[in-house]
Structure formats: structure tokens, C-alpha cells
Design an enzyme around this catalytic site. Structure first.
Site, PDB file in Angstrom:
ATOM      1  N   GLY A 224       0.833  -1.210   0.000  1.00  0.00           N
ATOM      2  CA  GLY A 224       0.000   0.000   0.000  1.00  0.00           C
ATOM      3  C   GLY A 224       0.866   1.258   0.000  1.00  0.00           C
ATOM      4  O   GLY A 224       2.081   1.199  -0.207  1.00  0.00           O
ATOM      5  N   GLY A 248       7.598  -6.910  -6.616  1.00  0.00           N
ATOM      6  CA  GLY A 248       6.808  -7.834  -7.429  1.00  0.00           C
ATOM      7  C   GLY A 248       5.944  -7.143  -8.470  1.00  0.00           C
ATOM      8  O   GLY A 248       6.185  -5.987  -8.841  1.00  0.00           O
ATOM      9  N   GLY A 250       2.929  -5.889  -8.351  1.00  0.00           N
ATOM     10  CA  GLY A 250       2.322  -4.641  -7.890  1.00  0.00           C
ATOM     11  C   GLY A 250       3.341  -3.511  -7.903  1.00  0.00           C
ATOM     12  O   GLY A 250       3.065  -2.405  -8.384  1.00  0.00           O
ATOM     13  N   THR A 251       4.519  -3.807  -7.402  1.00  0.00           N
ATOM     14  CA  THR A 251       5.586  -2.808  -7.353  1.00  0.00           C
ATOM     15  C   THR A 251       5.943  -2.320  -8.752  1.00  0.00           C
ATOM     16  O   THR A 251       6.138  -1.118  -8.975  1.00  0.00           O
ATOM     17  CB  THR A 251       6.845  -3.430  -6.707  1.00  0.00           C
ATOM     18  OG1 THR A 251       6.479  -3.968  -5.439  1.00  0.00           O
ATOM     19  CG2 THR A 251       7.945  -2.413  -6.541  1.00  0.00           C
ATOM     20  N   THR A 277       9.870 -11.810  -7.178  1.00  0.00           N
ATOM     21  CA  THR A 277       8.689 -12.605  -6.918  1.00  0.00           C
ATOM     22  C   THR A 277       9.101 -13.998  -6.529  1.00  0.00           C
ATOM     23  O   THR A 277       9.526 -14.774  -7.368  1.00  0.00           O
ATOM     24  CB  THR A 277       7.756 -12.675  -8.140  1.00  0.00           C
ATOM     25  OG1 THR A 277       7.008 -13.889  -8.044  1.00  0.00           O
ATOM     26  CG2 THR A 277       8.496 -12.693  -9.451  1.00  0.00           C
ATOM     27  N   ASP A 279       7.291 -16.274  -5.756  1.00  0.00           N
ATOM     28  CA  ASP A 279       6.358 -17.226  -6.368  1.00  0.00           C
ATOM     29  C   ASP A 279       6.720 -17.526  -7.823  1.00  0.00           C
ATOM     30  O   ASP A 279       6.150 -18.412  -8.431  1.00  0.00           O
ATOM     31  CB  ASP A 279       4.928 -16.674  -6.338  1.00  0.00           C
ATOM     32  CG  ASP A 279       4.425 -16.452  -4.920  1.00  0.00           C
ATOM     33  OD1 ASP A 279       5.064 -16.976  -3.993  1.00  0.00           O
ATOM     34  OD2 ASP A 279       3.407 -15.767  -4.758  1.00  0.00           O
ATOM     35  N   ARG A 324       0.750 -17.865  -4.214  1.00  0.00           N
ATOM     36  CA  ARG A 324      -0.601 -17.315  -4.166  1.00  0.00           C
ATOM     37  C   ARG A 324      -1.410 -17.734  -5.385  1.00  0.00           C
ATOM     38  O   ARG A 324      -2.484 -18.271  -5.272  1.00  0.00           O
ATOM     39  CB  ARG A 324      -0.484 -15.796  -4.217  1.00  0.00           C
ATOM     40  CG  ARG A 324      -0.931 -15.097  -2.982  1.00  0.00           C
ATOM     41  CD  ARG A 324      -1.248 -13.667  -3.305  1.00  0.00           C
ATOM     42  NE  ARG A 324      -0.077 -12.827  -3.424  1.00  0.00           N
ATOM     43  CZ  ARG A 324       0.247 -11.879  -2.572  1.00  0.00           C
ATOM     44  NH1 ARG A 324      -0.478 -11.692  -1.507  1.00  0.00           N
ATOM     45  NH2 ARG A 324       1.299 -11.122  -2.778  1.00  0.00           N
ATOM     46  N   MET A 434       9.472 -19.017   6.488  1.00  0.00           N
ATOM     47  CA  MET A 434      10.879 -19.439   6.638  1.00  0.00           C
ATOM     48  C   MET A 434      11.589 -19.559   5.300  1.00  0.00           C
ATOM     49  O   MET A 434      12.798 -19.359   5.209  1.00  0.00           O
ATOM     50  CB  MET A 434      10.948 -20.777   7.364  1.00  0.00           C
ATOM     51  CG  MET A 434      10.529 -20.643   8.806  1.00  0.00           C
ATOM     52  SD  MET A 434      10.542 -22.205   9.621  1.00  0.00           S
ATOM     53  CE  MET A 434      12.279 -22.540   9.630  1.00  0.00           C
ATOM     54  N   ARG A 436      11.221 -17.657   2.761  1.00  0.00           N
ATOM     55  CA  ARG A 436      11.503 -16.394   2.073  1.00  0.00           C
ATOM     56  C   ARG A 436      12.323 -15.418   2.939  1.00  0.00           C
ATOM     57  O   ARG A 436      12.790 -14.402   2.445  1.00  0.00           O
ATOM     58  CB  ARG A 436      10.217 -15.727   1.587  1.00  0.00           C
ATOM     59  CG  ARG A 436       9.395 -15.082   2.673  1.00  0.00           C
ATOM     60  CD  ARG A 436       8.224 -14.278   2.093  1.00  0.00           C
ATOM     61  NE  ARG A 436       7.766 -13.303   3.053  1.00  0.00           N
ATOM     62  CZ  ARG A 436       6.699 -12.539   2.915  1.00  0.00           C
ATOM     63  NH1 ARG A 436       5.965 -12.643   1.825  1.00  0.00           N
ATOM     64  NH2 ARG A 436       6.358 -11.667   3.833  1.00  0.00           N
TER      65      ARG A 436
HETATM   66  N1  ATP Z   1      -1.558  -0.710  -9.893  1.00  0.00           N
HETATM   67  C1  ATP Z   1      -0.745  -0.110  -9.011  1.00  0.00           C
HETATM   68  N2  ATP Z   1      -0.463   1.194  -9.124  1.00  0.00           N
HETATM   69  C2  ATP Z   1       0.350   1.817  -8.251  1.00  0.00           C
HETATM   70  N3  ATP Z   1       0.928   1.195  -7.206  1.00  0.00           N
HETATM   71  C3  ATP Z   1       0.688  -0.108  -7.037  1.00  0.00           C
HETATM   72  C4  ATP Z   1      -0.168  -0.825  -7.915  1.00  0.00           C
HETATM   73  N4  ATP Z   1      -0.227  -2.107  -7.482  1.00  0.00           N
HETATM   74  C5  ATP Z   1       0.550  -2.166  -6.384  1.00  0.00           C
HETATM   75  N5  ATP Z   1       1.111  -0.978  -6.110  1.00  0.00           N
HETATM   76  C6  ATP Z   1       2.017  -0.661  -4.999  1.00  0.00           C
HETATM   77  O1  ATP Z   1       3.158  -1.495  -5.086  1.00  0.00           O
HETATM   78  C7  ATP Z   1       3.582  -1.877  -3.788  1.00  0.00           C
HETATM   79  C8  ATP Z   1       3.756  -3.371  -3.725  1.00  0.00           C
HETATM   80  O2  ATP Z   1       2.588  -4.047  -4.179  1.00  0.00           O
HETATM   81  P1  ATP Z   1       2.159  -5.468  -3.580  1.00  0.00           P
HETATM   82  O3  ATP Z   1       1.956  -5.350  -2.122  1.00  0.00           O
HETATM   83  O4  ATP Z   1       1.031  -5.982  -4.381  1.00  0.00           O
HETATM   84  O5  ATP Z   1       3.457  -6.350  -3.708  1.00  0.00           O
HETATM   85  P2  ATP Z   1       4.189  -6.932  -4.975  1.00  0.00           P
HETATM   86  O6  ATP Z   1       5.119  -5.921  -5.502  1.00  0.00           O
HETATM   87  O7  ATP Z   1       3.186  -7.483  -5.924  1.00  0.00           O
HETATM   88  O8  ATP Z   1       5.047  -8.063  -4.307  1.00  0.00           O
HETATM   89  P3  ATP Z   1       4.533  -9.504  -3.779  1.00  0.00           P
HETATM   90  O9  ATP Z   1       4.833 -10.433  -4.873  1.00  0.00           O
HETATM   91  O10 ATP Z   1       5.330  -9.731  -2.583  1.00  0.00           O
HETATM   92  O11 ATP Z   1       3.090  -9.424  -3.494  1.00  0.00           O
HETATM   93  C9  ATP Z   1       2.585  -1.351  -2.801  1.00  0.00           C
HETATM   94  O12 ATP Z   1       3.135  -0.217  -2.162  1.00  0.00           O
HETATM   95  C10 ATP Z   1       1.384  -0.979  -3.655  1.00  0.00           C
HETATM   96  O13 ATP Z   1       0.688   0.149  -3.152  1.00  0.00           O
HETATM   97  O1  F6P Z   2       2.075 -11.981   4.476  1.00  0.00           O
HETATM   98  P1  F6P Z   2       2.643 -11.035   3.489  1.00  0.00           P
HETATM   99  O2  F6P Z   2       3.920 -10.434   3.924  1.00  0.00           O
HETATM  100  O3  F6P Z   2       1.672 -10.009   3.039  1.00  0.00           O
HETATM  101  O4  F6P Z   2       3.055 -11.863   2.199  1.00  0.00           O
HETATM  102  C1  F6P Z   2       2.485 -13.051   1.796  1.00  0.00           C
HETATM  103  C2  F6P Z   2       2.589 -13.197   0.294  1.00  0.00           C
HETATM  104  O5  F6P Z   2       3.798 -12.733  -0.205  1.00  0.00           O
HETATM  105  C3  F6P Z   2       4.354 -13.677  -1.096  1.00  0.00           C
HETATM  106  O6  F6P Z   2       5.412 -14.299  -0.439  1.00  0.00           O
HETATM  107  C4  F6P Z   2       4.824 -13.011  -2.343  1.00  0.00           C
HETATM  108  O7  F6P Z   2       5.876 -12.199  -2.073  1.00  0.00           O
HETATM  109  C5  F6P Z   2       3.236 -14.653  -1.384  1.00  0.00           C
HETATM  110  O8  F6P Z   2       3.697 -15.921  -1.723  1.00  0.00           O
HETATM  111  C6  F6P Z   2       2.452 -14.598  -0.116  1.00  0.00           C
HETATM  112  O9  F6P Z   2       1.100 -14.905  -0.311  1.00  0.00           O
HETATM  113 MG    MG Z   3       2.277  -9.382  -6.133  1.00  0.00          MG
END
Ligand code: ATP
Ligand code: F6P
Ligand code: MG
Length: 540
Positions: A224, A248, A250-251, A277, A279, A324, A434, A436
Site C-alpha cells: 500500500g 513484485g 504490484g511494485t 517474486t 512465487d 498465491r 521461513m 523467504r
Molecule cells: N496498480 C498499481 N499502481 C500503483 N501502485 C501499485 C499498484 N499495485 C501495487 N502498487 C504498490 O506497489 C507496492 C507493492 O505491491 P504489492 O503489495 O502488491 O506487492 P508486490 O510488488 O506485488 O510483491 P509480492 O509479490 O510480494 O506481493 C505497494 O506499495 C502498492 O501500493
Molecule cells: O504476508 P505477506 O507479507 O503479506 O506476504 C504473503 C505473500 O507474499 C508472497 O510471499 C509473495 O511475495 C506470497 O507468496 C504470499 O502470499
Molecule cells: Mg504481487
């Protein structure tokens, strides 16, 4: 973002690699590279040989959400090019790449990547068929768009943890210092919100020297808190002109949005992503850093489950692993272990009751073998669980929170054997965090270095809105249950496929037709879709 291919900094474009007939020259954003510097020819050394094919397949690509620049050539050649700062700031000066004066790289035969080098998306091609898209090859360019003392870089880590985050941070810092003489590097703490709500730290080779030996991220991370305006205001206020974003899917989407805003404001800022990632679920890149480490660590949990199972009457060891939306960790950990009797992943919906169901299979396995080991990916069986349990909402980034498939499965198995009056001993092991939270292993460390140095070359060369990746094989972001790799797993565990005969027969027929085409072709995807939809509806 777009991604530049991962090719290590000073490692030259090998010209002993058989390349396909030269494509028509394409327009590249960085208008230089007249010739390569030839120093010592290392091609015959074992190291040279070992690295070259790998480098030849690494590439950058546009970030998720960032429009791709398509460049076409002869014979259906298509280059998915990455954005460049000169696209919207056309009169920027360029400078010679300082790498050519770097003594450490003086033995490298060619300093710079040939601007016409591209990396093919498809590894397997059909004779006469389309070759698929190409990506720009990563690596140092002859001229750069930033002077060393002009660069003010920052690094941020977002999303969940992954082995290797600290190695990537370390290698970006050391790469910038050692290869490009850059000394101003800020660490943004606590993910995206750190740009506007947290402190920053100065990163130097000295302070990151040992960090690759630690798990987690020295910068902290979060979900977030992506406020584009505040983030880009902060970038502008601090005079940051290179942003390295590690995270990942989202980032990377977030980085794409930052890139768009930076471009809208006309800032000379390079936004560069390194996909993280655990995953392994980001498409186009083949393997994410930390994946090997996670699979290796998962072995310890599976071994423990096996020891517990064989030591008890009708022992069942149940291990839950991360994943996931995709079951790559579970799949590879299962294949590596050989002690696993059943692997459950999100891509292959299963059912519990009746003929061909999981419970009957467990009963049979216990009767035949006296024990069994089950590996389940955290995202498996979510639809089934949702039939009896309520959703638990979303995380701060909007990702659906998962119901605990391990606990649910333990309960269902215990209930079944209580009813059938058969004694079992079930041990549930949940090592999800554990696997990760540990430091990356040797192979991941090397891979992190390759990615980090490549992303630095890309940013220095003025590319932006890109993420770095590497190609080894064709890669989907979900396990394909009609792939040979899944078949290998099924034959190693002997578990049911959870598919009804009709669906299998239909899939076979479709496959025969699709066999003449390539993986990834529309008909191949159609088969998978058909299998998936029949599974989720019919079952028995
Ligand atoms: N569509 C988007 N536009 C702008 N920011 C985003 C968007 N999706 C995600 N983010 C931001 O990217 C950051 C990481 O997103 P997220 O928590 O989904 O993890 P991730 O990068 O997908 O990694 P993980 O694989 O661990 O979930 C957060 O700060 C989130 O607010
Ligand atoms: O509990 P958190 O820190 O939000 O992350 C859990 C998720 O993050 C991941 O490890 C991806 O980074 C997923 O496999 C898992 O669902
Ligand atoms: Mg993600």
C-alpha cells in the site's frame, strides 16, 4: 515497466554465438555504438563459454502498464523496445561510458552491447513459424546519458520479502560506484511510502558490504501507500534522477505509474525495475531471484514431514508452501524431493470426496505404503475452502488474503479418517515465511548480481520505464498443467490428476492438433482454458 535484458555490465556481446540472419537495422534510442573495443579474447576460456549463452538471452522490457514501442523488421521481426529519456527530452547530451577506462574490465573483449543485439522471446520456434517478439539486450552502452557526478540514485524495496533483496541492493550500490563512479545513492526506507513519510539512508559500498549474508531487506518494505504525486514530488525535491525499484508485480505497476508521471513532468529521471517474486509468477522473465533459495529451503520442511510420516502409524506429513496464484515453488520442491506423494497447486483444482478424489488417494497410499507426504501451495483449493469459510479481505495493496489451506486440509483429512475409523498421524508443517526470510544461496547471489549490474547499465544508458529480466526457457506466470513438467510431477508422485476421463480425452485430441503449433499458441492456450474450465465445473 519495460525491462532491459540482464547482461552483466562489462561482459561483452559474444560474437561467437550463432545469431540468426541479421535483422534489418532498427532505430535505437541511444544513437551510438560505432564499434566494439577488442582487448583480450576470452571466448575460449571455460568461463567465457559458460556465461555467453546465458547473456545472450537476457533482456530488458517495458514495465507493466507502460506502452511498448514496437519496431518491426524483415521476416516478421518485431522488437518490443523500452522507453528512453531522449524520447521526451530529445536534446540531451551524451558522455563516453566510463567503463572503458575501468581496469577491472580491461580484459573484456567487448565492452559494449551491440545496438542491434536483441533477445528472442521464444526459445523454441517452429520451422517457418513466427519467431515471436524480441527484447533489447541488456548491457553497457558506449555512450551514457548521465555524468557520474550528476547521478543521484535511490533504491526502494516493496511488497513481500524474498531471498536476495539485500544482494540486489548491494550490487546496485557497488555497480554504480565501481563501474560508473556514482557516489550519491539514497536508500528509501519502508517501501513506496518511504518517499514521503520515512527517512532515507545514504548507501555506500562500505555500508552494504555484508548485507547479502542477511535475509530480508535492509531498507524495509511495505504494501500500500503508493501516492504517485507525493512520490514524484519527493523525487523532484531531492533531485533524484535514477530510481531503482525492487518488487513484485504490484511494485512494477507502481513503478510504471511513477515513470508516466516523471515523463509527464518532463524530468530527466530514469525509472528502472528489478522484478522480485518468490512465487516466480511474473511473466516474460524466466526465473526470479530467490526462487532457487526458496525451493532449497522448502526441502528441509519436506524432509521433516517425511521423517515424521515414516516414523508413525499411517503418518501423513503435510507441508504448506508459498504460491498465491502459481504453484512453482510447490512443483519444483516436489520434483526435487521425491518424497512427496501429492502436490496441490492453484492451477490444478482438486476435489476431496469420491472416486479420483484426494481422500481416497490418501487412504490408498496409506494402505499401500503406511505413510505419505503432501505439499500444498497456499493458493490451492481456495474455491473449495470458500464454500464453507468467509473471505478474510484484502491486504493494504489490495491483494486478496488467502484462507489457510493447510489447516483446512488437516481438518478435512482428520475428519475423514475418524469417520472411516482408521488411525492416522497427521503433522502439519507451515514453513511459508521461513523459505523467504533467509539469505539467498550462492546461485541466487550470482543471479542477483547479474540483474543489478544490468539494471544499472540500462539506467545509465538513459533507458527508463523498464524492468530487467532474463530468458532461459519459455515462461508462463502460472504452472501449465498440460506441460511436460507437470506430467513429470504426476508421474513422480502417482497422485490423481483430478481430471475426469472425458476432459483428458478431449485435451489429448486438442493437443494432437496443437502439437503442430508452438507452446503459447492460441490453440495451446485454448486447451488449457478448456481443461481448467472443465475441472472447475465437472470434476467427477
Ligand atoms: N496498480 C498499481 N499502481 C500503483 N501502485 C501499485 C499498484 N499495485 C501495487 N502498487 C504498490 O506497489 C507496492 C507493492 O505491491 P504489492 O503489495 O502488491 O506487492 P508486490 O510488488 O506485488 O510483491 P509480492 O509479490 O510480494 O506481493 C505497494 O506499495 C502498492 O501500493
Ligand atoms: O504476508 P505477506 O507479507 O503479506 O506476504 C504473503 C505473500 O507474499 C508472497 O510471499 C509473495 O511475495 C506470497 O507468496 C504470499 O502470499
Ligand atoms: Mg504481487
Amino acid at each position: 515497466m519495460a525491462q532491459p535484458a540482464a547482461s552483466p555490465a562489462a561482459e561483452p556481446a559474444p560474437d561467437n554465438n550463432p545469431r540468426p540472419a541479421a535483422p534489418v537495422p532498427i532505430t535505437v534510442p541511444s544513437p551510438h555504438d560505432d564499434h566494439h573495443h577488442h582487448l583480450v579474447d576470452r571466448r575460449d576460456t571455460p568461463r567465457g563459454r559458460a556465461w555467453e549463452p546465458e547473456r545472450a538471452r537476457s533482456h530488458p522490457e517495458p514495465m507493466d502498464g507502460v506502452a511498448t514501442k514496437l519496431v518491426t523488421g524483415e521476416a516478421g521481426y518485431v522488437l518490443e523496445d523500452v522507453p528512453h529519456v531522449s524520447d521526451y527530452l530529445p536534446d540531451l547530451p551524451t558522455y563516453p561510458n566510463p567503463l572503458q577506462d575501468n581496469p577491472a574490465y580491461s580484459v573484456v573483449k567487448q565492452y559494449f552491447v551491440d545496438p542491434d543485439d536483441t533477445v528472442c522471446q521464444k526459445i523454441v520456434v517452429h520451422k517457418g513459424g513466427a519467431r515471436g517478439n524480441h527484447f533489447r539486450r541488456a548491457g553497457p552502452r558506449q555512450r551514457v546519458y548521465f555524468e557520474s557526478d550528476e547521478v543521484h540514485a535511490c533504491i526502494v524495496t516493496c511488497g513481500g520479502l524474498c531471498p536476495g533483496l539485500n544482494t540486489v541492493i548491494r550490487e546496485i550500490v557497488c555497480g554504480l560506484y565501481d563501474m560508473y563512479g556514482v557516489t550519491k545513492i539514497l536508500g528509501i526506507q519502508g517501501g513506496y511510502r518511504g518517499f514521503y513519510a520515512r527517512n532515507t539512508i545514504n548507501l555506500t559500498p562500505k555500508c552494504v558490504n555484508d548485507v547479502h549474508k542477511r535475509g530480508g531487506t535492509i531498507l524495509g518494505s511495505s504494501r500500500g501507500g503508493h501516492d504517485t504525486t507525493k512520490i514524484v514530488d519527493s523525487i523532484q525535491d531531492r533531485g533524484i534522477n535514477q530510481i531503482y525499484v525492487i518488487g513484485g508485480d504490484g511494485t512494477q505497476r507502481g513503478a510504471g505509474v511513477i515513470f508516466e508521471e516523471v515523463r509527464r513532468r518532463g524530468l530527466k529521471v530514469s525509472v528502472a525495475g528489478i522484478p522480485k517474486t518468490i512465487d516466480n509468477d511474473i511473466p516474460v522473465i524466466d526465473k526470479s531471484f530467490g526462487f532457487d533459495t526458496a525451493v532449497e529451503e522448502a526441502q528441509r520442511a519436506i524432509n521433516a514431514a517425511h521423517v515424521e510420516a515414516v516414523s508413525a502409524e499411517n503418518g501423513i506429513g503435510l507441508v504448506k508452501l508459498m504460491g498465491r496464484h502459481s504453484g512453482f515453488i510447490a512443483q519444483y520442491a516436489t520434483l526435487a524431493s521425491r518424497d512427496v506423494d501429492c502436490c496441490l497447486i492453484p492451477e490444478s483444482p482438486f476435489y476431496l470426496e469420491g472416486e479420483g478424489g484426494l481422500l481416497r488417494y490418501i487412504e490408498k497410499r496409506l494402505k499401500d505404503n503406511g505413510h505419505m507426504v503432501i505439499v500444498v501451495a497456499e493458493g490451492a483449493g481456495q474455491k473449495l475452502i470458500a464454500e464453507t469459510m468467509q473471505s478474510i479481505g484484502k491486504d493494504a495493496s489490495g491483494n486478496e488474503l488467502l484462507l489457510d489451506v493447510g489447516l483446512w486440509l488437516s481438518q478435512k483429512i482428520n475428519e475423514y479418517f475418524k469417520k472411516t475409523k482408521m488411525t492416522i498421524n497427521l503433522k502439519y508443517i507451515d514453513p511459508t515465511y521461513m523459505i523467504r526470510a533467509i539469505p539467498s544461496n550462492a546461485s541466487d547471489n550470482v543471479y542477483c548480481t547479474l540483474l543489478a549490474h544490468s539494471v544499472v547499465h540500462g539506467a545509465m544508458a538513459g533507458y527508463t520505464g523498464f524492468t530487467i529480466g532474463q530468458r532461459i526457457t519459455e515462461k508462463q506466470n502460472r504452472v501449465s498443467i498440460t506441460d511436460r513438467m507437470w506430467a513429470r510431477l504426476l508421474s513422480s508422485t502417482n497422485q490423481p490428476s483430478f481430471l475426469c476421463n472425458k476432459v483428458i480425452e478431449e485435451a489429448k485430441k486438442e493437443h494432437e492438433r496443437a502439437a503442430q503449433l508452438l507452446d503459447g499458441s492460441p490453440s495451446h492456450r485454448k486447451v488449457e482454458e478448456k481443461v481448467a474450465s472443465s475441472k472447475s465445473s465437472g470434476k467427477k
